[in-house]
Design a protein around this motif. Structure first.
Motif, PDB file in Angstrom:
ATOM      1  N   ARG A 232      28.164  47.752  33.820  1.00  0.00           N
ATOM      2  CA  ARG A 232      28.577  49.045  33.270  1.00  0.00           C
ATOM      3  C   ARG A 232      29.892  48.959  32.498  1.00  0.00           C
ATOM      4  O   ARG A 232      30.343  49.962  31.932  1.00  0.00           O
ATOM      5  CB  ARG A 232      28.707  50.071  34.402  1.00  0.00           C
ATOM      6  CG  ARG A 232      27.408  50.327  35.160  1.00  0.00           C
ATOM      7  CD  ARG A 232      27.423  51.653  35.882  1.00  0.00           C
ATOM      8  NE  ARG A 232      28.437  51.734  36.918  1.00  0.00           N
ATOM      9  CZ  ARG A 232      28.230  51.407  38.203  1.00  0.00           C
ATOM     10  NH1 ARG A 232      27.036  50.943  38.576  1.00  0.00           N
ATOM     11  NH2 ARG A 232      29.186  51.547  39.097  1.00  0.00           N
ATOM     12  N   TYR A 233      30.504  47.789  32.484  1.00  0.00           N
ATOM     13  CA  TYR A 233      31.781  47.608  31.794  1.00  0.00           C
ATOM     14  C   TYR A 233      31.641  46.550  30.706  1.00  0.00           C
ATOM     15  O   TYR A 233      30.984  45.529  30.920  1.00  0.00           O
ATOM     16  CB  TYR A 233      32.869  47.180  32.781  1.00  0.00           C
ATOM     17  CG  TYR A 233      33.364  48.292  33.669  1.00  0.00           C
ATOM     18  CD1 TYR A 233      34.533  48.984  33.365  1.00  0.00           C
ATOM     19  CD2 TYR A 233      32.661  48.668  34.808  1.00  0.00           C
ATOM     20  CE1 TYR A 233      35.005  50.006  34.168  1.00  0.00           C
ATOM     21  CE2 TYR A 233      33.123  49.692  35.630  1.00  0.00           C
ATOM     22  CZ  TYR A 233      34.292  50.358  35.308  1.00  0.00           C
ATOM     23  OH  TYR A 233      34.760  51.372  36.104  1.00  0.00           O
ATOM     24  N   PRO A 234      32.290  46.745  29.564  1.00  0.00           N
ATOM     25  CA  PRO A 234      32.179  45.751  28.486  1.00  0.00           C
ATOM     26  C   PRO A 234      32.859  44.432  28.830  1.00  0.00           C
ATOM     27  O   PRO A 234      32.425  43.371  28.379  1.00  0.00           O
ATOM     28  CB  PRO A 234      32.869  46.426  27.291  1.00  0.00           C
ATOM     29  CG  PRO A 234      33.785  47.447  27.905  1.00  0.00           C
ATOM     30  CD  PRO A 234      33.077  47.926  29.143  1.00  0.00           C
ATOM     31  N   THR A 235      33.937  44.489  29.624  1.00  0.00           N
ATOM     32  CA  THR A 235      34.661  43.281  30.029  1.00  0.00           C
ATOM     33  C   THR A 235      35.168  43.463  31.449  1.00  0.00           C
ATOM     34  O   THR A 235      35.136  44.560  32.012  1.00  0.00           O
ATOM     35  CB  THR A 235      35.856  42.984  29.100  1.00  0.00           C
ATOM     36  OG1 THR A 235      36.735  44.120  29.105  1.00  0.00           O
ATOM     37  CG2 THR A 235      35.402  42.687  27.682  1.00  0.00           C
ATOM     38  N   ALA A 236      35.672  42.387  32.022  1.00  0.00           N
ATOM     39  CA  ALA A 236      36.295  42.413  33.344  1.00  0.00           C
ATOM     40  C   ALA A 236      37.509  41.502  33.309  1.00  0.00           C
ATOM     41  O   ALA A 236      37.682  40.696  32.381  1.00  0.00           O
ATOM     42  CB  ALA A 236      35.309  41.966  34.415  1.00  0.00           C
ATOM     43  N   VAL A 237      38.357  41.608  34.308  1.00  0.00           N
ATOM     44  CA  VAL A 237      39.543  40.764  34.399  1.00  0.00           C
ATOM     45  C   VAL A 237      39.342  39.760  35.525  1.00  0.00           C
ATOM     46  O   VAL A 237      39.115  40.135  36.682  1.00  0.00           O
ATOM     47  CB  VAL A 237      40.816  41.593  34.645  1.00  0.00           C
ATOM     48  CG1 VAL A 237      42.012  40.686  34.927  1.00  0.00           C
ATOM     49  CG2 VAL A 237      41.105  42.476  33.439  1.00  0.00           C
ATOM     50  N   LEU A 238      39.411  38.486  35.169  1.00  0.00           N
ATOM     51  CA  LEU A 238      39.305  37.409  36.146  1.00  0.00           C
ATOM     52  C   LEU A 238      40.671  37.170  36.781  1.00  0.00           C
ATOM     53  O   LEU A 238      41.658  36.950  36.077  1.00  0.00           O
ATOM     54  CB  LEU A 238      38.818  36.131  35.475  1.00  0.00           C
ATOM     55  CG  LEU A 238      38.838  34.857  36.338  1.00  0.00           C
ATOM     56  CD1 LEU A 238      37.802  34.935  37.450  1.00  0.00           C
ATOM     57  CD2 LEU A 238      38.607  33.616  35.469  1.00  0.00           C
ATOM     58  N   ALA A 239      40.722  37.234  38.109  1.00  0.00           N
ATOM     59  CA  ALA A 239      41.924  36.881  38.861  1.00  0.00           C
ATOM     60  C   ALA A 239      41.642  35.571  39.584  1.00  0.00           C
ATOM     61  O   ALA A 239      40.733  35.500  40.415  1.00  0.00           O
ATOM     62  CB  ALA A 239      42.289  37.975  39.857  1.00  0.00           C
ATOM     63  N   ALA A 240      42.393  34.542  39.254  1.00  0.00           N
ATOM     64  CA  ALA A 240      42.188  33.219  39.842  1.00  0.00           C
ATOM     65  C   ALA A 240      43.547  32.611  40.158  1.00  0.00           C
ATOM     66  O   ALA A 240      44.589  33.278  40.077  1.00  0.00           O
ATOM     67  CB  ALA A 240      41.392  32.333  38.887  1.00  0.00           C
ATOM     68  N   ARG A 241      43.548  31.334  40.551  1.00  0.00           N
ATOM     69  CA  ARG A 241      44.793  30.623  40.811  1.00  0.00           C
ATOM     70  C   ARG A 241      44.889  29.406  39.899  1.00  0.00           C
ATOM     71  O   ARG A 241      43.867  28.850  39.480  1.00  0.00           O
ATOM     72  CB  ARG A 241      44.862  30.160  42.271  1.00  0.00           C
ATOM     73  CG  ARG A 241      44.791  31.288  43.278  1.00  0.00           C
ATOM     74  CD  ARG A 241      44.958  30.805  44.699  1.00  0.00           C
ATOM     75  NE  ARG A 241      44.005  29.766  45.060  1.00  0.00           N
ATOM     76  CZ  ARG A 241      43.827  29.321  46.307  1.00  0.00           C
ATOM     77  NH1 ARG A 241      44.545  29.828  47.288  1.00  0.00           N
ATOM     78  NH2 ARG A 241      42.942  28.382  46.555  1.00  0.00           N
ATOM     79  N   ASP A 242      46.120  29.001  39.603  1.00  0.00           N
ATOM     80  CA  ASP A 242      46.300  27.759  38.861  1.00  0.00           C
ATOM     81  C   ASP A 242      46.445  26.606  39.852  1.00  0.00           C
ATOM     82  O   ASP A 242      46.301  26.794  41.074  1.00  0.00           O
ATOM     83  CB  ASP A 242      47.479  27.847  37.894  1.00  0.00           C
ATOM     84  CG  ASP A 242      48.822  28.049  38.595  1.00  0.00           C
ATOM     85  OD1 ASP A 242      48.912  27.828  39.822  1.00  0.00           O
ATOM     86  OD2 ASP A 242      49.798  28.421  37.911  1.00  0.00           O
ATOM     87  N   ALA A 243      46.743  25.415  39.360  1.00  0.00           N
ATOM     88  CA  ALA A 243      46.805  24.246  40.223  1.00  0.00           C
ATOM     89  C   ALA A 243      47.905  24.342  41.279  1.00  0.00           C
ATOM     90  O   ALA A 243      47.804  23.735  42.351  1.00  0.00           O
ATOM     91  CB  ALA A 243      47.018  22.988  39.374  1.00  0.00           C
ATOM     92  N   SER A 244      48.933  25.137  41.015  1.00  0.00           N
ATOM     93  CA  SER A 244      50.017  25.299  41.986  1.00  0.00           C
ATOM     94  C   SER A 244      49.711  26.380  43.020  1.00  0.00           C
ATOM     95  O   SER A 244      50.469  26.541  43.986  1.00  0.00           O
ATOM     96  CB  SER A 244      51.320  25.650  41.255  1.00  0.00           C
ATOM     97  OG  SER A 244      51.279  26.986  40.757  1.00  0.00           O
ATOM     98  N   GLY A 245      48.635  27.124  42.801  1.00  0.00           N
ATOM     99  CA  GLY A 245      48.287  28.211  43.709  1.00  0.00           C
ATOM    100  C   GLY A 245      48.768  29.571  43.266  1.00  0.00           C
ATOM    101  O   GLY A 245      48.506  30.575  43.935  1.00  0.00           O
ATOM    102  N   ALA A 246      49.480  29.641  42.139  1.00  0.00           N
ATOM    103  CA  ALA A 246      49.968  30.924  41.633  1.00  0.00           C
ATOM    104  C   ALA A 246      48.831  31.708  40.989  1.00  0.00           C
ATOM    105  O   ALA A 246      47.913  31.125  40.409  1.00  0.00           O
ATOM    106  CB  ALA A 246      51.079  30.693  40.619  1.00  0.00           C
TER     107      ALA A 246
END
Length: 312
Positions: free
Chosen positions: A174-188
């Protein structure tokens, strides 16, 4: 000079909301939309009510946070560049019962979200006291990245059987896009707006080159609001981010929809939850419910109303 000076400040000030990611107890990045105010000292101010204090608790445990300004609804920007901010946050365990220290934040919120002024009326105060008991979160930027405006490519077709087998598939569709929340290699935590595509193994996500994600817990946030910060809805599809031969894929596990889907019963459920969560926060600290400084909030709301009526 601060890291935030590398950002287009007029763009940051124009955005009505941003996506704000903290790290949960299990290290999973959790993102939710929130209002933000830029301070003169180069920091960013966010607030959260006691009813939704998890963001504050996460910050106290691990101060690494991320913000993404990517939904320009109501900003007047066209086109609107995206701005990613990575940094560290602090949130003292001090309950703010009035707007002191956050006057610009509240004045702007009352101006941009006129319906929130109605919460100050005497009949609404018993129901909405929790809304004004706030914790202040201050973010110091350490990294700023400016990305091009969002352009949503055509959504790949997926069979009904495939889409229905994935938790959150109907919601994301139902949404054109979404926001991916992930971590980088340091865990941030890191954030990127993308267009999830349902596949056999999960949701395929495109990640911009400047967003160095790592495999692990992740989530997809969808949210919306109108130009006056009304008609809000948000939901989070949590899961595991994996790298495959075809690229990055989020394998969904659960869906969190804190405000409900918009049914009339949802509003009552949210109010009950807010009151109970507020009382729980206070009880665990042996505190009585503080008295809200209604008059000071009312004065700022009046200034916002006056600003709205003045010729521009």
């Amino acid at each position: 000079m601060t890291a935030l000076d590398a950002a287009p400040l007029d763009v940051l000030d124009a955005y009505r909301t941003c996506e704000f990611a903290t790290l949960g107890r299990d290290g999973a990045p959790l993102a939710w939309p929130t209002a933000v105010s830029r301070r003169q000292d180069g920091t960013l101010l966010l607030t959260t009510s006691l009813a939704f204090a998890q963001k504050a608790l996460n910050v106290r445990r691990d101060g690494r946070v991320a913000l993404l300004f990517s939904d320009p609804t109501g900003s007047g920007l066209d086109p609107a560049p995206q701005v990613f901010v990575g940094g560290r946050a602090q949130c003292p365990d001090k309950i703010m019962t009035g707007p002191r220290g956050a006057e610009d934040y509240w004045r702007t919120l009352f101006e941009r979200q006129p319906h929130s002024r109605s919460y100050l009326s005497p009949p609404m105060r018993p129901l909405m006291h929790w809304y004004y008991l706030r914790l202040l979160i201050t973010v110091t930027a350490e990294q700023v990245t400016v990305r091009p405006p969002v352009v949503a490519p055509p959504r790949p077709r997926a069979s009904g059987v495939l889409s229905g087998a994935l938790p959150g598939a109907g919601l994301l569709a139902r949404y054109p896009t979404a926001v991916l929340a992930a971590r980088d290699a340091s865990g941030a935590p890191v954030l990127a707006r993308t267009r999830p595509a349902p596949t056999q193994g999960g949701f395929a996500v495109d990640v911009p080159p400047d967003c160095a994600v790592a495999a692990g817990p992740a989530s997809l946030l969808v949210h919306r609001h109108d130009e006056r910060l009304n008609g809000m809805h948000n939901a989070l599809v949590r899961g595991e981010l994996r790298q495959t031969a075809a690229g990055w894929t989020l394998l969904p596990t659960t869906v969190v929809e804190p405000m409900g889907s918009g049914r009339p019963a949802d509003a009552l459920r949210v109010l009950r939850h807010a009151r109970r969560s507020t009382d729980r926060y206070l009880d665990r600290r042996g505190l009585r419910r503080p008295r809200v400084q209604w008059d000071r909030f009312r004065d700022l709301a009046a200034l916002a109303r006056q600003q709205e009526r003045s010729p521009r």
